[in-house]
Design an enzyme around this catalytic site. Structure first.
Site, PDB file in Angstrom:
ATOM      1  N   HIS A   1       0.837  -0.768  -0.109  1.00  0.00           N
ATOM      2  CA  HIS A   1      -0.093  -0.114  -0.076  1.00  0.00           C
ATOM      3  C   HIS A   1       0.886   1.284  -0.372  1.00  0.00           C
ATOM      4  O   HIS A   1       0.579   1.637  -0.358  1.00  0.00           O
ATOM      5  CB  HIS A   1      -1.017  -0.434   1.479  1.00  0.00           C
ATOM      6  CG  HIS A   1      -2.042   1.352   1.225  1.00  0.00           C
ATOM      7  ND1 HIS A   1      -3.193   1.129   0.612  1.00  0.00           N
ATOM      8  CD2 HIS A   1      -1.456   2.814   2.005  1.00  0.00           C
ATOM      9  CE1 HIS A   1      -3.648   2.258   1.179  1.00  0.00           C
ATOM     10  NE2 HIS A   1      -2.880   2.388   1.344  1.00  0.00           N
ATOM     11  N   GLU A   2       2.152   1.601   0.983  1.00  0.00           N
ATOM     12  CA  GLU A   2       2.812   2.637   1.198  1.00  0.00           C
ATOM     13  C   GLU A   2       3.462   2.540  -0.651  1.00  0.00           C
ATOM     14  O   GLU A   2       3.778   4.441  -0.702  1.00  0.00           O
ATOM     15  CB  GLU A   2       3.638   2.790   2.262  1.00  0.00           C
ATOM     16  CG  GLU A   2       2.601   2.154   3.393  1.00  0.00           C
ATOM     17  CD  GLU A   2       1.659   3.483   3.788  1.00  0.00           C
ATOM     18  OE1 GLU A   2       1.417   4.774   3.080  1.00  0.00           O
ATOM     19  OE2 GLU A   2       0.868   3.063   4.599  1.00  0.00           O
TER      20      GLU A   2
ATOM     21  N   HIS B   1       1.851   4.763  -2.721  1.00  0.00           N
ATOM     22  CA  HIS B   1       2.225   6.086  -2.710  1.00  0.00           C
ATOM     23  C   HIS B   1       3.157   6.091  -3.379  1.00  0.00           C
ATOM     24  O   HIS B   1       3.775   7.747  -3.899  1.00  0.00           O
ATOM     25  CB  HIS B   1       1.613   6.171  -1.093  1.00  0.00           C
ATOM     26  CG  HIS B   1       0.390   6.520  -0.695  1.00  0.00           C
ATOM     27  ND1 HIS B   1      -0.923   6.485  -1.161  1.00  0.00           N
ATOM     28  CD2 HIS B   1      -0.279   5.688   0.446  1.00  0.00           C
ATOM     29  CE1 HIS B   1      -1.487   6.054  -0.408  1.00  0.00           C
ATOM     30  NE2 HIS B   1      -1.032   5.315   0.851  1.00  0.00           N
TER      31      HIS B   1
END
Length: 358
Positions: free
Chosen positions: A7-8, A11
């Site tokens: 997920h990170e 980003h």
């Protein structure tokens, strides 16, 4: 932690692609356990509290999305200097990577192991069930349900489970003749396999069994499907899409009071399920990871700060109007959203224990 990392990483990678520089990439919160700084100046951390993670971009000292009412200097390569669509893409990338990660896992699963499927043929009935009342007969084959192709008995059961009380239009085949019928699964209470009593849809049909040994499946209706890489990718994408749509459908019913709240998994129940699944083998854990990754992505898309969806909404408004929402309004919305998220987390935790002991 791998789901959080993916997920990170979404980003971080899309932010870098958009020209936004990152100062910190952290797995976990709180005191740093280990870390290092790369040649780009990004500090990579593993922190003590493994309840999430974050990416901090240059010029975004309040976190990924910036909620401070104080004006920060606009620096080249900072989050604040980026165009609204780049900020929106960076925010959306986290949930997107969770979905893509699920597709990658399922593609590997289908390509490497294939799939054992039971053909969607009626093998038995539950007395006075909706299927009996609809006039189905032994040997009837399910072709479609609400316009979706039925490839296996698993597809049928997964769909019916989430549509208790809802009329479902089925396209059936009987002795070479195709016909259409509408069946409304009744809502029943059952054990979910993890110690909880939950409500789900029941149509009342069973799989075909061996005539000589009713305890076994009829091998004539069991098929081991092998996939090429292209077919595995298509099947994985199809399965991921199904998981997304059914999860959204479930959340809509839950918020509308039409779904059993015990089907919702909070943090403690998720850990319990993960532990139980891990004991059944690597493949089961891999499959659970795929489902959990999509869940993390979808939850983060809720349009409520401090979740990604809330900030994504801010940036979409900026794209449409041509100017950002004022920092003061963003901060007010953030505080309200944070209170809502904390209340929801408390509810999810309480719900886990309530459903265990009720």
């Amino acid at each position: 932690m791998i789901i959080i990392f993916v997920h990170e990483a979404g980003h971080y990678l899309i932010g870098r692609w958009c020209g936004i520089k990152a100062s910190v990439f952290s797995l976990g919160f709180g005191p740093q356990i280990v870390g290092y700084t790369d040649k780009r100046g990004t500090q990579w951390r593993l922190a003590l509290i493994p309840l999430g993670g974050y990416v901090k971009f240059i010029g975004d000292e309040e976190g990924l999305h910036g909620t401070s009412s104080q004006s920060l200097p606009i620096v080249d390569g900072s989050f604040g200097s980026a165009h609204a669509w780049k900020k929106a893409a960076t925010v959306f990338a986290g949930p997107l990577f969770n979905v893509l990660f699920t597709v990658v896992i399922l593609t590997f699963f289908f390509f490497t192991y294939g799939r054992v499927a039971i053909e969607p043929v009626v093998g038995s009935f539950v007395k006075d069930s909706p299927a009996v009342q609809a006039g189905l007969q032994l040997g009837d084959r399910f072709i479609e349900m609400d316009g979706q192709q039925v490839e296996s008995f698993e597809d049928l059961m997964n769909y019916v489970t989430f549509h208790g009380g809802d009329p479902i239009e089925f396209k059936m085949e009987r002795s070479g003749q195709v016909f259409t019928t509408v069946i409304t699964p009744k809502v029943v209470e059952r054990d979910d396999g993890f110690g909880n009593r939950v409500r789900s849809g029941l149509m009342g049909v069973g799989v075909p069994v061996d005539p000589d040994n009713p305890a076994r499946l009829d091998p004539a209706y069991v098929k081991h499907i092998r996939y090429s890489f292209g077919r595995a990718l298509r099947e994985a994408s199809k399965r991921a899409t199904f998981i997304v749509t059914q999860t959204v459908f479930f959340m809509g019913r839950l918020l509308g009071g039409k779904e059993d709240h015990c089907r919702l998994s909070g943090p403690s129940k998720t850990v319990k399920i993960a532990w139980q699944v891990s004991e059944t083998g690597f493949l089961s854990l891999l499959n659970f990871t795929a489902f959990l990754s999509i869940g993390v992505g979808l939850i983060n898309l809720f349009p409520i700060p401090p979740l990604d969806g809330g900030y994504l909404l801010f940036h979409v408004v900026e794209i449409i109007t041509g100017r950002p929402i004022s920092a003061k309004i963003r901060e007010i919305i953030f505080r309200l959203g944070l209170c809502f998220v904390l209340l929801f987390m408390f509810f999810a935790l309480f719900n886990d224990y309530f459903c265990w002991f009720s």
